[in-house]
Design an enzyme around this catalytic site. Structure first.
Site, short mmCIF file in Angstrom:
data_model
loop_
_atom_site.label_atom_id
_atom_site.label_comp_id
_atom_site.label_asym_id
_atom_site.label_seq_id
_atom_site.Cartn_x
_atom_site.Cartn_y
_atom_site.Cartn_z
N LEU A 141 0.83 -1.22 0.00
CA LEU A 141 0.00 0.00 0.00
C LEU A 141 0.86 1.27 0.00
CD1 LEU A 141 -2.61 1.71 0.67
CD2 LEU A 141 -2.26 1.06 3.06
N GLY A 145 4.26 1.46 -0.28
CA GLY A 145 5.32 1.43 -1.29
C GLY A 145 4.80 1.90 -2.64
N TYR A 177 3.57 -7.02 17.33
CA TYR A 177 3.92 -6.01 16.31
C TYR A 177 4.46 -4.74 17.00
CZ TYR A 177 2.55 -2.60 12.57
OH TYR A 177 2.48 -1.60 11.62
N PRO A 191 2.96 6.78 11.01
CA PRO A 191 1.67 7.10 10.41
C PRO A 191 0.53 6.59 11.29
CG PRO A 191 3.04 5.70 8.96
CD PRO A 191 3.65 5.67 10.32
N THR A 192 -0.60 7.26 11.23
CA THR A 192 -1.82 6.72 11.84
C THR A 192 -2.42 5.75 10.81
OG1 THR A 192 -2.92 8.75 11.12
CG2 THR A 192 -2.22 8.65 13.43
N VAL A 250 -3.64 4.01 7.68
CA VAL A 250 -3.46 4.35 6.27
C VAL A 250 -4.43 3.54 5.41
CG1 VAL A 250 -1.74 4.60 4.43
CG2 VAL A 250 -1.00 4.49 6.82
N LYS A 284 -16.23 -5.77 1.85
CA LYS A 284 -17.49 -6.35 2.35
C LYS A 284 -18.70 -5.64 1.74
CE LYS A 284 -16.17 -7.47 7.12
NZ LYS A 284 -16.44 -7.13 8.53
P1 NAP Z 1 1.37 -3.91 2.87
O1 NAP Z 1 0.49 -3.29 1.87
O2 NAP Z 1 0.92 -5.18 3.52
O3 NAP Z 1 2.81 -4.13 2.24
C1 NAP Z 1 3.80 -4.82 2.96
C2 NAP Z 1 5.04 -4.82 2.12
O4 NAP Z 1 6.08 -5.50 2.86
C3 NAP Z 1 4.88 -5.56 0.78
O5 NAP Z 1 5.64 -4.89 -0.18
C4 NAP Z 1 5.46 -6.94 1.10
O6 NAP Z 1 5.96 -7.60 -0.07
C5 NAP Z 1 6.59 -6.54 2.01
N1 NAP Z 1 7.02 -7.65 2.87
C6 NAP Z 1 6.28 -8.32 3.79
N2 NAP Z 1 7.03 -9.31 4.35
C7 NAP Z 1 8.24 -9.26 3.74
C8 NAP Z 1 9.43 -10.03 3.86
N3 NAP Z 1 9.53 -11.05 4.73
N4 NAP Z 1 10.46 -9.71 3.06
C9 NAP Z 1 10.40 -8.70 2.19
N5 NAP Z 1 9.31 -7.93 2.03
C10 NAP Z 1 8.24 -8.20 2.80
O7 NAP Z 1 1.68 -2.91 4.09
P2 NAP Z 1 1.61 -1.31 4.13
O8 NAP Z 1 0.30 -0.95 4.71
O9 NAP Z 1 2.08 -0.72 2.86
O10 NAP Z 1 2.69 -1.03 5.28
C11 NAP Z 1 3.94 -0.44 4.99
C12 NAP Z 1 4.56 0.02 6.29
O11 NAP Z 1 3.70 0.97 6.92
C13 NAP Z 1 4.76 -1.11 7.31
O12 NAP Z 1 6.00 -0.95 7.94
C14 NAP Z 1 3.63 -0.90 8.30
O13 NAP Z 1 3.95 -1.39 9.57
C15 NAP Z 1 3.48 0.61 8.27
N6 NAP Z 1 2.16 1.15 8.66
C16 NAP Z 1 1.03 0.78 7.97
C17 NAP Z 1 -0.19 1.31 8.38
C18 NAP Z 1 -1.49 0.94 7.69
O14 NAP Z 1 -2.56 1.37 8.17
N7 NAP Z 1 -1.46 0.19 6.59
C19 NAP Z 1 -0.26 2.23 9.44
C20 NAP Z 1 0.93 2.57 10.08
C21 NAP Z 1 2.14 2.05 9.67
P3 NAP Z 1 4.99 -8.56 -0.97
O15 NAP Z 1 4.06 -7.63 -1.70
O16 NAP Z 1 5.91 -9.27 -1.88
O17 NAP Z 1 4.27 -9.44 0.01
P1 GDP Z 2 -6.26 -0.77 14.36
O1 GDP Z 2 -6.62 0.62 13.97
O2 GDP Z 2 -4.81 -0.96 14.53
O3 GDP Z 2 -7.06 -1.24 15.54
O4 GDP Z 2 -6.60 -1.77 13.16
P2 GDP Z 2 -7.78 -1.88 12.08
O5 GDP Z 2 -7.48 -1.07 10.90
O6 GDP Z 2 -7.95 -3.35 11.88
O7 GDP Z 2 -9.10 -1.27 12.74
C1 GDP Z 2 -9.75 -1.94 13.78
C2 GDP Z 2 -11.00 -1.19 14.21
O8 GDP Z 2 -11.98 -1.21 13.15
C3 GDP Z 2 -11.65 -1.90 15.41
O9 GDP Z 2 -12.37 -0.95 16.17
C4 GDP Z 2 -12.61 -2.85 14.70
O10 GDP Z 2 -13.68 -3.25 15.54
C5 GDP Z 2 -13.12 -1.96 13.55
N1 GDP Z 2 -13.64 -2.73 12.42
C6 GDP Z 2 -14.92 -2.75 12.00
N2 GDP Z 2 -15.08 -3.59 10.97
C7 GDP Z 2 -13.84 -4.10 10.69
C8 GDP Z 2 -13.38 -5.04 9.72
O11 GDP Z 2 -14.11 -5.57 8.90
N3 GDP Z 2 -12.04 -5.32 9.74
C9 GDP Z 2 -11.18 -4.74 10.64
N4 GDP Z 2 -9.87 -5.03 10.58
N5 GDP Z 2 -11.61 -3.87 11.60
C10 GDP Z 2 -12.93 -3.57 11.62
#
Ligand code: NAP
Ligand code: GDP
Length: 319
Positions: A15, A17, A141, A168-169, A171, A192
Site C-alpha cells: 500500500l 510502497g 507487532y 503514520p496513523t 493508512v 465487504k
Molecule cells: P502492505 O500493503 O501489507 O505491504 C507490505 C510490504 O512489505 C509488501 O511490499 C510486502 O511484499 C513486504 N514484505 C512483507 N514481508 C516481507 C518479507 N519477509 N520480506 C520482504 N518484504 C516483505 O503494508 P503497508 O500498509 O504498505 O505497510 C507499509 C509500512 O507501513 C509497514 O512498515 C507498516 O507497519 C506501516 N504502517 C502501515 C499502516 C497501515 O494502516 N497500513 C499504518 C501505520 C504504519 P509482498 O508484496 O511481496 O508481500
Molecule cells: P487498528 O486501527 O490498529 O485497531 O486496526 P484496524 O485497521 O484493523 O481497525 C480496527 C477497528 O476497526 C476496530 O475498532 C474494529 O472493531 C473496527 N472494524 C470494523 N469492521 C472491521 C473489519 O471488517 N475489519 C477490521 N480489521 N476492523 C474492523
C-alpha cells in the site's frame, strides 16, 4: 553538489510502497540523476539475513525507505502476535544492520500509531512511544516496531548514523490489502460492502463502530515520506497524521463507504467482536511545525477515490 541518491524502498509492492512509487515516478518527485528501486518479498525475503545482504549488494543504495513488514488488521494481530513479533524483529534488524554495514547514509523506517501505550493521556506525541505497554491485541507487532526507534538511537549514539522513523496513523488507499479477514478496517469494509451490494445482502461491521481513528490517504503519506527522506534531519520519529479534529468514528467512515459505493442495503454491527483500541489520538504538532501548510486529502474524497480504484481493479486487487 551532493551526490545523487540511490534509494532502495523495501515493501515497494505494498500500500505505502505503491504510494511512494506514484509520488516519485508519476508526480515528478524524482530528481535528476536519482535512482529508485522498489522491492517486493520476491526480490528478497528480508527475514533472511543472507537474502537481505544480497539485495543490498545488488543495488548498493545510499538511502533506504524501509516499509517492509508483516502487516495486518486487528483480527490478524489477535491471532498471530508471535509471528508479528518475530518476523518484524528479524526484518528490521536485517535491514538496519545491513544498511549500516554497507554505509547507507539515511534510513527512514515506518512505525505506527498502534504501538503507542494503551493507558495514556491524549493526544499522544513522539516523546511518549515507550511510556507503558501497548494494547494487548497487537503487542507483538508493537514491541517489534518500538525497537526500531531504540535501534535508530543506538546507531546514532554509537556510529553517528542518521536513521529515523515516521509514525503514520491508519493508512488506506489503492493497492491496500482488501482481504476481509486480514485487512485493515477501511479496506475490509470496502470489500465487504462491495460484495454485499453485488449479492444483495446486509453488510456487517465488526464491533460497535464507536472507536475513533485518524485515517490518512496513502498518497498524502507517500508525499510526506519523500519529504522526510529529503528534509527531516532528526533521529527521533515524526508522527504523520491528519489533525486531531479530523479523527472519525468507524461508524462515520462506514457511512462514507456506503455512500461512495452506492450501497442501499442494511448495515449491521457485530458487537460480539472486539473493538480493539477505542482511540489512539495522535498529535501532529511536530509535523505542523515543519509543514504548516501541508494539505491532506479530505477523508470523504479519499474514500471515494479508493472505492473507485477497488471497483475498477477488483480482479487484480489483494482480496
Ligand atoms: P502492505 O500493503 O501489507 O505491504 C507490505 C510490504 O512489505 C509488501 O511490499 C510486502 O511484499 C513486504 N514484505 C512483507 N514481508 C516481507 C518479507 N519477509 N520480506 C520482504 N518484504 C516483505 O503494508 P503497508 O500498509 O504498505 O505497510 C507499509 C509500512 O507501513 C509497514 O512498515 C507498516 O507497519 C506501516 N504502517 C502501515 C499502516 C497501515 O494502516 N497500513 C499504518 C501505520 C504504519 P509482498 O508484496 O511481496 O508481500
Ligand atoms: P487498528 O486501527 O490498529 O485497531 O486496526 P484496524 O485497521 O484493523 O481497525 C480496527 C477497528 O476497526 C476496530 O475498532 C474494529 O472493531 C473496527 N472494524 C470494523 N469492521 C472491521 C473489519 O471488517 N475489519 C477490521 N480489521 N476492523 C474492523
Amino acid at each position: 553538489m551532493a551526490a545523487p541518491m540511490r534509494v532502495l524502498v523495501t515493501g515497494g509492492s505494498g500500500l505505502l510502497g505503491k504510494a511512494v512509487e506514484h509520488v516519485v515516478l508519476k508526480e515528478g518527485g524524482k530528481l535528476e540523476g536519482e535512482e529508485w528501486v522498489f522491492l517486493s518479498s520476491k526480490d528478497a525475503d528480508l527475514t533472511d539475513l543472507d537474502q537481505t545482504k544480497a539485495v543490498f549488494e545488488r543495488y548498493r543504495p545510499t538511502h533506504v525507505i524501509h516499509l517492509a513488514a508483516k502487516v495486518g488488521g486487528l483480527y490478524l494481530h489477535m491471532r498471530e502476535n508471535l509471528h508479528f513479533l518475530r518476523d518484524n524483529l528479524k526484518i528490521n534488524d536485517n535491514v538496519l544492520e545491513t544498511a549500516h554495514q554497507t554505509g547507507v547514509t539515511k534510513v527512514v523506517s515506518c512505525l505506527s500509531s498502534c504501538i503507542f501505550p494503551d493507558k495514556t493521556t491524549y493526544p499522544i506525541d513522539e516523546t511518549m512511544i515507550h511510556n507503558g505497554p501497548p494494547h494487548d491485541s497487537n503487542f507483538g507487532y508493537s514491541h517489534a516496531k518500538r525497537m526500531i526507534d531504540v535501534q535508530n538511537r543506538a546507531y546514532f549514539a554509537q556510529y553517528g548514523r542518521r536513521y529515523t522513523a515516521v509514525i503514520p496513523t491508519n493508512v488506506f488507499g489503492p493497492y491496500d490489502n482488501f482481504n476481509i479477514e486480514n485487512g485493515h478496517v477501511l479496506s475490509a469494509l470496502m470489500n465487504k460492502t462491495y460484495k454485499a451490494k453485488k449479492e444483495g445482502t446486509p453488510v456487517t461491521v465488526c464491533g460497535s463502530g464507536a472507536p475513533m481513528r485518524q485515517f490518512v490517504y496513502s498518497l498524502d503519506l507517500g508525499r510526506l515520506i519523500v519529504w522526510v527522506l529529503r528534509e527531516y534531519d532528526e533521529i527521533s520519529p515524526i508522527i504523520l497524521s491528519v489533525n486531531e479534529e479530523d479523527e472519525v468514528r468507524i461508524r462515520d467512515a462506514m457511512g462514507m463507504i456506503v455512500e461512495a459505493l452506492g450501497f442501499e442495503g442494511e448495515v449491521r454491527y457485530d458487537t460480539s467482536l472486539s473493538d480493539g483500541q477505542i482511540k489512539k489520538t495522535a498529535s501532529n504538532a511536530k509535523l505542523r511545525r515543519y509543514r504548516p501548510d501541508f494539505t491532506f486529502t479530505p477523508l470523504r474524497e479519499a474514500i471515494q477515490m479508493t472505492c473507485d480504484w477497488f471497483a475498477a481493479n477488483y480482479d487484480s486487487a489483494r482480496t
